[in-house]
Design an enzyme around this catalytic site. Structure first.
Site, PDB file in Angstrom:
ATOM      1  N   THR A 230     -24.617  -7.817  15.211  1.00 29.27           N
ATOM      2  CA  THR A 230     -25.557  -7.843  14.092  1.00 29.27           C
ATOM      3  C   THR A 230     -24.849  -7.429  12.808  1.00 29.27           C
ATOM      4  OG1 THR A 230     -27.356  -7.279  15.584  1.00 29.27           O
ATOM      5  CG2 THR A 230     -27.738  -6.919  13.221  1.00 29.27           C
TER       6      THR A 230
ATOM      7  N   ASN B 117       0.799  -1.226   0.000  1.00 36.90           N
ATOM      8  CA  ASN B 117       0.000   0.000   0.000  1.00 36.90           C
ATOM      9  C   ASN B 117       0.831   1.275   0.000  1.00 36.90           C
ATOM     10  OD1 ASN B 117       0.824  -0.900   2.560  1.00 36.90           O
ATOM     11  ND2 ASN B 117      -0.739   0.275   3.602  1.00 36.90           N
TER      12      ASN B 117
ATOM     13  N   CYS C 203      -2.740   4.206   7.119  1.00 34.16           N
ATOM     14  CA  CYS C 203      -2.693   3.447   8.381  1.00 34.16           C
ATOM     15  C   CYS C 203      -1.432   3.751   9.177  1.00 34.16           C
ATOM     16  CB  CYS C 203      -2.796   1.951   8.108  1.00 34.16           C
ATOM     17  SG  CYS C 203      -1.600   1.312   6.938  1.00 34.16           S
TER      18      CYS C 203
ATOM     19  N   SER D  69     -11.064  -4.628   1.816  1.00 28.75           N
ATOM     20  CA  SER D  69     -11.801  -3.502   2.381  1.00 28.75           C
ATOM     21  C   SER D  69     -12.584  -2.805   1.275  1.00 28.75           C
ATOM     22  CB  SER D  69     -10.831  -2.518   3.041  1.00 28.75           C
ATOM     23  OG  SER D  69     -11.531  -1.461   3.655  1.00 28.75           O
ATOM     24  N   ALA D  70     -13.869  -2.581   1.528  1.00 32.88           N
ATOM     25  CA  ALA D  70     -14.768  -2.077   0.487  1.00 32.88           C
ATOM     26  C   ALA D  70     -14.365  -0.719  -0.061  1.00 32.88           C
ATOM     27  CB  ALA D  70     -16.196  -2.017   1.034  1.00 32.88           C
ATOM     28  N   HIS D  71     -13.821   0.175   0.793  1.00 28.11           N
ATOM     29  CA  HIS D  71     -13.543   1.533   0.330  1.00 28.11           C
ATOM     30  C   HIS D  71     -12.467   1.568  -0.751  1.00 28.11           C
ATOM     31  CE1 HIS D  71     -10.052   1.246   3.007  1.00 28.11           C
ATOM     32  NE2 HIS D  71      -9.586   2.327   2.426  1.00 28.11           N
TER      33      HIS D  71
ATOM     34  N   GLN E 115      -5.119  -3.778  -1.042  1.00 34.15           N
ATOM     35  CA  GLN E 115      -4.638  -2.807  -2.024  1.00 34.15           C
ATOM     36  C   GLN E 115      -4.820  -3.310  -3.456  1.00 34.15           C
ATOM     37  OE1 GLN E 115      -3.831   0.047  -0.845  1.00 34.15           O
ATOM     38  NE2 GLN E 115      -2.869   1.148  -2.507  1.00 34.15           N
TER      39      GLN E 115
END
Length: 262
Positions: free
Chosen positions: A122, A36, A210, A84-86, A64
């Site tokens: 949930t 990344n 990060c 990771s969706a973003h 990445q």
């Protein structure tokens, strides 16, 4: 725990991994598909094959990779995979862990017994559905742009090196993602470059998100044996799907102006 060796471009040495596996006593191996900070693509397919032959679990961090290169093969090659969706246009705060079939006892988040006991709480069904839809969209409609975008990145690198004499592209000899470039500047600590480019409308960084707030040179660059003084001059550029060729070249021009100031 043992750290795998990398070469000067930050690529994991598969011969070192095979030697480690041959020695026995390894419970699992974790290697990212692409870095990344530098965009360096790792030999994750070869790593997966070596782990499979040694009957050792392999976790591939595909965070990445996804959204920049095709996802096909990741699920079959790695017993475990994360994303990771973003990173591919989905909602922030949603990710996934692809589990091995024999993942009894694995629990990412303690609490209730949801998802066969693997994760308490949930489920965010709308977020998960949006993540799946985003990955399907990026797989279907954006992959054809990869070759063109690699050309744009190469153009930017040539223009930036011409605009800033003495600069160099980190890991220039390795295969890299089309959207990520790390440049070692010839002078001036990286935060000075970030400030000057920000004033010109370009948001670059001193490292990955990060690592925000950490002091000292990047651990990624340290593993590549980049000298600490040079590591403090590295600027990271990360492009998006809407970044155009003109944007890349305008950034190179802005870097030249910033270099004259610094």
């Amino acid at each position: 725990m043992a750290w795998l060796e990398v070469d000067a471009d930050g690529v994991v040495r598969t011969d070192a991994l095979e030697k480690l596996l041959a020695g026995g006593g390894i419970g699992g191996v974790a290697v990212m598909a692409a870095n990344n900070e530098t965009g360096v693509i790792q030999p994750w397919r070869e790593i997966a094959a070596a782990c499979r032959a040694a009957r050792v679990a392999y976790l591939c961090d595909a965070t990445q990779w996804l959204g920049k290169l095709p996802a096909s093969g990741l699920g079959d090659a790695a017993m475990w995979a994360t994303g990771s969706a973003h990173k591919f246009g989905g909602p922030k705060g949603v990710g996934f862990v692809k589990l091995a079939a024999q993942a009894e006892g694995f629990c990412a988040l303690p609490g209730g017994g949801q998802q066969s006991g693997h994760r308490g709480g949930t489920e965010d069904f709308p977020g998960a559905a949006a993540m799946v839809a985003a990955l399907a969209e990026v797989e279907q409609s954006r992959m054809f742009l990869e070759t063109e975008r690699l050309r744009w990145r190469a153009e930017f690198e040539r223009a930036a090196l011409a605009a800033v004499p003495g600069a160099r592209v980190v890991a220039a000899g390795a295969q890299r993602l089309w959207n990520t470039v790390s440049l070692a500047m010839p002078r001036g600590e990286n935060h000075r470059w970030v400030a000057r480019l920000d004033r010109r409308g370009f948001q670059v960084s001193t490292g990955s998100a990060c690592a925000t707030g950490t002091d000292g040179p990047s651990h990624v660059l340290a593993a590549m044996r980049v000298p600490p003084d040079e590591a403090r001059r590295v600027v990271r550029v990360s492009a998006g799907w809407e970044t155009s060729r003109e944007d890349w070249l305008a950034l190179a021009e802005a870097m030249g102006a910033a270099a004259r100031e610094i």
